[in-house]
Design a protein around this motif. Sequence first.
Motif, PDB file in Angstrom:
ATOM      1  N   VAL A 163       0.849  -1.189   0.000  1.00  0.00           N
ATOM      2  CA  VAL A 163       0.000   0.000   0.000  1.00  0.00           C
ATOM      3  C   VAL A 163       0.885   1.240   0.000  1.00  0.00           C
ATOM      4  O   VAL A 163       1.810   1.346   0.819  1.00  0.00           O
ATOM      5  N   LEU A 215      -2.055  -1.070  -3.810  1.00  0.00           N
ATOM      6  CA  LEU A 215      -3.119  -0.143  -3.444  1.00  0.00           C
ATOM      7  C   LEU A 215      -2.484   1.222  -3.248  1.00  0.00           C
ATOM      8  O   LEU A 215      -1.586   1.390  -2.413  1.00  0.00           O
ATOM      9  N   VAL A 233      -3.046   5.059  -2.330  1.00  0.00           N
ATOM     10  CA  VAL A 233      -4.034   5.848  -1.603  1.00  0.00           C
ATOM     11  C   VAL A 233      -3.863   7.345  -1.870  1.00  0.00           C
ATOM     12  O   VAL A 233      -2.760   7.886  -1.802  1.00  0.00           O
ATOM     13  N   VAL A 235      -8.703   1.177  -9.415  1.00  0.00           N
ATOM     14  CA  VAL A 235      -9.136   1.042  -8.025  1.00  0.00           C
ATOM     15  C   VAL A 235      -8.864   2.361  -7.317  1.00  0.00           C
ATOM     16  O   VAL A 235      -7.709   2.755  -7.146  1.00  0.00           O
ATOM     17  N   ARG A 236      -9.922   3.046  -6.941  1.00  0.00           N
ATOM     18  CA  ARG A 236      -9.768   4.345  -6.290  1.00  0.00           C
ATOM     19  C   ARG A 236      -9.770   4.158  -4.771  1.00  0.00           C
ATOM     20  O   ARG A 236     -10.694   3.569  -4.214  1.00  0.00           O
ATOM     21  N   SER A 237      -8.745   4.693  -4.141  1.00  0.00           N
ATOM     22  CA  SER A 237      -8.573   4.564  -2.696  1.00  0.00           C
ATOM     23  C   SER A 237      -8.345   5.937  -2.091  1.00  0.00           C
ATOM     24  O   SER A 237      -7.536   6.713  -2.589  1.00  0.00           O
ATOM     25  N   GLN A 267      -7.921   8.226   1.708  1.00  0.00           N
ATOM     26  CA  GLN A 267      -7.852   8.279   3.166  1.00  0.00           C
ATOM     27  C   GLN A 267      -8.642   9.482   3.659  1.00  0.00           C
ATOM     28  O   GLN A 267      -8.506  10.596   3.158  1.00  0.00           O
ATOM     29  N   CYS A 290     -18.191   6.819  -1.729  1.00  0.00           N
ATOM     30  CA  CYS A 290     -18.661   5.584  -2.359  1.00  0.00           C
ATOM     31  C   CYS A 290     -19.660   5.857  -3.482  1.00  0.00           C
ATOM     32  O   CYS A 290     -19.566   5.267  -4.568  1.00  0.00           O
ATOM     33  N   VAL A 338     -15.313   5.250  -5.212  1.00  0.00           N
ATOM     34  CA  VAL A 338     -14.152   4.782  -4.459  1.00  0.00           C
ATOM     35  C   VAL A 338     -14.334   3.314  -4.074  1.00  0.00           C
ATOM     36  O   VAL A 338     -15.419   2.888  -3.688  1.00  0.00           O
ATOM     37  N   HIS A 354     -12.159   1.777  -1.872  1.00  0.00           N
ATOM     38  CA  HIS A 354     -11.533   1.555  -0.561  1.00  0.00           C
ATOM     39  C   HIS A 354     -11.465   2.878   0.183  1.00  0.00           C
ATOM     40  O   HIS A 354     -11.057   3.894  -0.381  1.00  0.00           O
ATOM     41  N   ASP A 373      -9.906   4.528   3.745  1.00  0.00           N
ATOM     42  CA  ASP A 373      -9.044   4.355   4.908  1.00  0.00           C
ATOM     43  C   ASP A 373      -9.273   5.538   5.836  1.00  0.00           C
ATOM     44  O   ASP A 373      -9.413   6.675   5.380  1.00  0.00           O
ATOM     45  N   VAL A 421     -17.920  -1.515  -0.145  1.00  0.00           N
ATOM     46  CA  VAL A 421     -16.586  -0.892  -0.063  1.00  0.00           C
ATOM     47  C   VAL A 421     -15.971  -1.173   1.306  1.00  0.00           C
ATOM     48  O   VAL A 421     -16.577  -0.875   2.341  1.00  0.00           O
TER      49      VAL A 421
END
Length: 379
Positions: free
Chosen positions: A15, A43, A45, A73-75, A77, A94, A99, A101, A103, A145
């Motif tokens: 990550v 991943l 972020v 893949v959109r992540s 925080q 979401c 998104v 993921h 965090d 998600v």
Amino acid sequence: MALQLGNLRVETPVVLAPMAGITNAAYRRLCLEQMGDQGADGLFVCEMITSRGLVEGDAMTMSMLTFDEAETVRSVQLYGTDPAFVGKATEILCNDYGVAHVDLNFGCPVPKVTRKGGGGALPWKRGLLAEILDRAVKAAEPYGVPVTMKTRKGIDDDHLTFLDAGRIAQDSGVAAIALHGRTVQQAYSGVADWDSIAELVQHVDIPVLGNGDIWEAADALRMVEETGVAGVVVGRGCLGRPWLFRDLAAAFAGETVATLPSLGEVAAMMRRHAELLSRHMGEERGCKEFRKHVSWYLKGFRAGGPLRHSLALVDSLATLDTLLAELDPAEPFPAAELGTPRGRQGAPRKHVVLPEGWLDDSDGAGAAIEEDIAAASGG
């Protein structure tokens, strides 16, 4: 060795840690390309954003939610101290941004964050932590998600929170917890405590990700072996070295690869980075954003002071091309830099700035403190 976060499967358990002013769409794309060269994934972020800023439509916050077309893949925080804001912001990410993921940051050591009870200070309030996690998980659940959290060992050695945080995260339905093996008081100084990461692995049933002092791919493998983590989070180690992700992909695939690029290859990477920044931000702003990366890319190389100074003032891609042409393309990578800390380190803080009376009650829901709009840092 794949990382499973709810419905999200990450084939290479690596990550990219969100870093303020660093992990924008351009840098994430650059790191993603390095892994792509190995046919791997990871991943990556987005920079940390504030939940209140997102909910209230703050322009700066919205501008940070930019994604490259290569990011399938959109992540993101998310930072927050108010459960209602965090829950609503999670839903927006979401529903409106697709998104995959989310965090939650409970590790930031910056004083302007901890003085509001946020970041690494927040897990001391177990009730508040539980409520925030519960709101976020429930908001993300209809979209499938996964929600994860990142934290530190605690506020200081006398106020450790990571084991309680792990239990609360597991009970709240969080998909994984990442632990930076330092306290808030340590900030980025000293050596990360991997023993605490191993202790958390034994304490919870959900996946644990380890963070702290991963400077080379070999460090990541050693962390997995020594602690039993399900994956690693890489931050400062990749500053000026996006090819670290190429090495990480190779290492987790069982290959022994250590990239030692010549200065010419580093220059090509610098050009690509500036090009991506210009594509996303416009050339003038992109070149200005690139300036902060120059010293990291050239760390250990013999490039002279005047040239470094000129590169740190670059204002166009054409000027950058002219300056990069002055570098010696055959100069070998400075092997002495391998395995050494990069980015900010500093000294431990004399004390952690907290809201008045914050340490008096560890079970409460926290103080009535207004949540910030602007993001500050990472963890």
